[in-house]
Scaffold this active site. Structure first.
Site, PDB file in Angstrom:
ATOM      1  N   GLU A 170       0.807  -1.228   0.000  1.00  0.00           N
ATOM      2  CA  GLU A 170       0.000   0.000   0.000  1.00  0.00           C
ATOM      3  C   GLU A 170       0.843   1.283   0.000  1.00  0.00           C
ATOM      4  OE1 GLU A 170      -2.658  -0.477   3.288  1.00  0.00           O
ATOM      5  OE2 GLU A 170      -3.480  -2.363   2.520  1.00  0.00           O
ATOM      6  N   GLU A 275      -6.147 -11.247  -0.203  1.00  0.00           N
ATOM      7  CA  GLU A 275      -7.068 -10.677   0.787  1.00  0.00           C
ATOM      8  C   GLU A 275      -8.513 -10.636   0.282  1.00  0.00           C
ATOM      9  OE1 GLU A 275      -5.466  -7.122   2.596  1.00  0.00           O
ATOM     10  OE2 GLU A 275      -3.414  -7.688   2.088  1.00  0.00           O
TER      11      GLU A 275
END
Length: 383
Positions: A170, A275
């Site tokens: 991220e 995820e």
């Protein structure tokens, strides 16, 4: 048996959308094949690996029934939180290896694809990493040294045992280029090179991944593609892109996801669907994302299914998972694995994100780890 199975596939899965997935038929088919059904990892063995994230609590308890379910259904595992900096190295010089060691031993015992999550991230990092004793930012030289030491300790401990690392997580902001994290603000963009180069030096055989959410977003996709090209030009070892699969019943579109899979694969990257979960609850003020610092106030209107999931929503969830896996199968040659962020609904982070205290149903197994209709929809694509 064969003719009945074919009839089921023809009537419930071959088409597209909600109408093609009859909930009663899915349940009937599941009961019909219960005696011979194998795990998802076996059904998708020729396509890509099927993974799950394991919580520290589940790993510590090591309940034989739960661990048996993991071994039966999955051939790839990720440590949900206990390899993150704040859990593993909360104080300078203090390391807690108990849960990661158990996780590694379990994965090795089952000959699994083991994903290390995560080496460098801006979240879940203790203050001491970025600050001095007076609470001021340390300089770039010291922060680089701390990053290198962390990677040497973590990747070095499991060298030759980890299949792949989420090296960087991220680091890109939505439509704004680099996230202005402490890593970026103190070191600059070359912190990315340092992370990947160090991970490769420590464990040259590990597959190295950049992982992020909202990777269907065109701006983020284009920035990551440029990042990959720039890294490759400089000889930085990056081999995979993780597309976090935190999606909902109606967004993002299949086409948006497909465009990103194609774009990353075109750069020579192995694509990882990471995820994965499907949020069935109303969006909190149209919130879309996975930035863990985000949180909204609870209201009953945002938590409508406390007594169970209505059949209509259950069917939509099954249809959504079916459509997602049809896409993944279309690009099976480019996709390395599909990993769910958790196993059963009770343990899912989506119960508390982005609104705490809700009852969500985002995974393939219910709160008692029983298979749901969405599991059967995914399995039916391979039968």
């Amino acid at each position: 048996m064969v003719s009945t199975r074919r009839q089921f596939l023809k009537g419930t899965v071959a088409g597209s959308g909600l109408a093609s997935l009859n909930l009663a038929s899915i349940k009937s088919h599941a009961a019909f094949t219960a005696a011979t059904e194998t795990g998802l990892k076996d059904l998708y063995a020729k396509d890509f690996k099927i993974g799950t994230a394991i919580s520290g609590a589940n790993m510590r308890a090591a309940d034989p029934k739960f661990m048996g379910l993991i071994a039966k259904e999955f051939n790839a595992i990720t440590m949900e939180n206990n390899m993150k900096w704040e859990r593993l190295n909360p104080e300078q010089g203090k390391w807690d290896w108990e849960i990661p060691d158990k996780f590694m031993a379990f994965g090795a015992s089952q000959n699994m694809y083991i994903l290390g999550h995560v080496l460098v991230w801006h979240s879940q990092v203790p203050d001491w990493v970025f600050k001095n004793a007076k609470g001021k930012d340390i300089n770039a030289r010291k922060l680089k040294a701390r990053m290198v030491d962390h990677i040497e300790q973590l990747a070095g401990r499991y060298k030759g045992k980890i299949s792949a690392w989420d090296v960087l997580n991220e680091a890109v902001d939505e439509g704004n280029g680099w996230r202005k994290s402490p890593w970026f603000n103190i070191i600059g963009p070359k912190f990315v090179d340092l992370a990947f180069n160090t991970a490769h030096e420590i464990d040259p055989n590990a597959h190295l991944i950049y992982n992020d959410y909202n990777m269907h977003n065109p701006d983020k996709r284009d920035f990551v593609v440029k990042m990959v090209r720039d890294l490759k030009k400089r000889g930085v070892p990056i081999q995979g892109i993780g597309m976090q699969g935190h999606v909902a019943l109606d967004y993002p579109s299949i086409k948006e996801l497909e465009d990103s899979i194609k774009a990353f694969a075109a750069e020579g990257m192995r694509v990882h669907i990471t995820e994965l979960d499907v949020d069935v609850l109303p969006a909190a003020w149209d919130h879309i994302g996975a930035e863990i610092s985000t949180n909204f106030e609870y209201s009953d209107q945002l938590n409508p299914y406390t007594k169970g999931l209505p059949a209509e929503i259950e069917a939509k969830l099954a249809s959504r998972y079916s459509d997602l896996f049809k896409l993944f199968l279309k690009y099976r040659d480019d996709i390395e694995r599909v990993t769910f962020w958790g196993t059963g609904d009770k343990e899912s982070w989506k119960n508390d994100f982005p609104v705490r205290g809700r009852t969500n149903y985002p995974l393939l197994f219910d709160r008692e780890y029983k298979r749901k209709p969405c599991y059967d929809a995914v399995a039916a694509l391979k039968k």
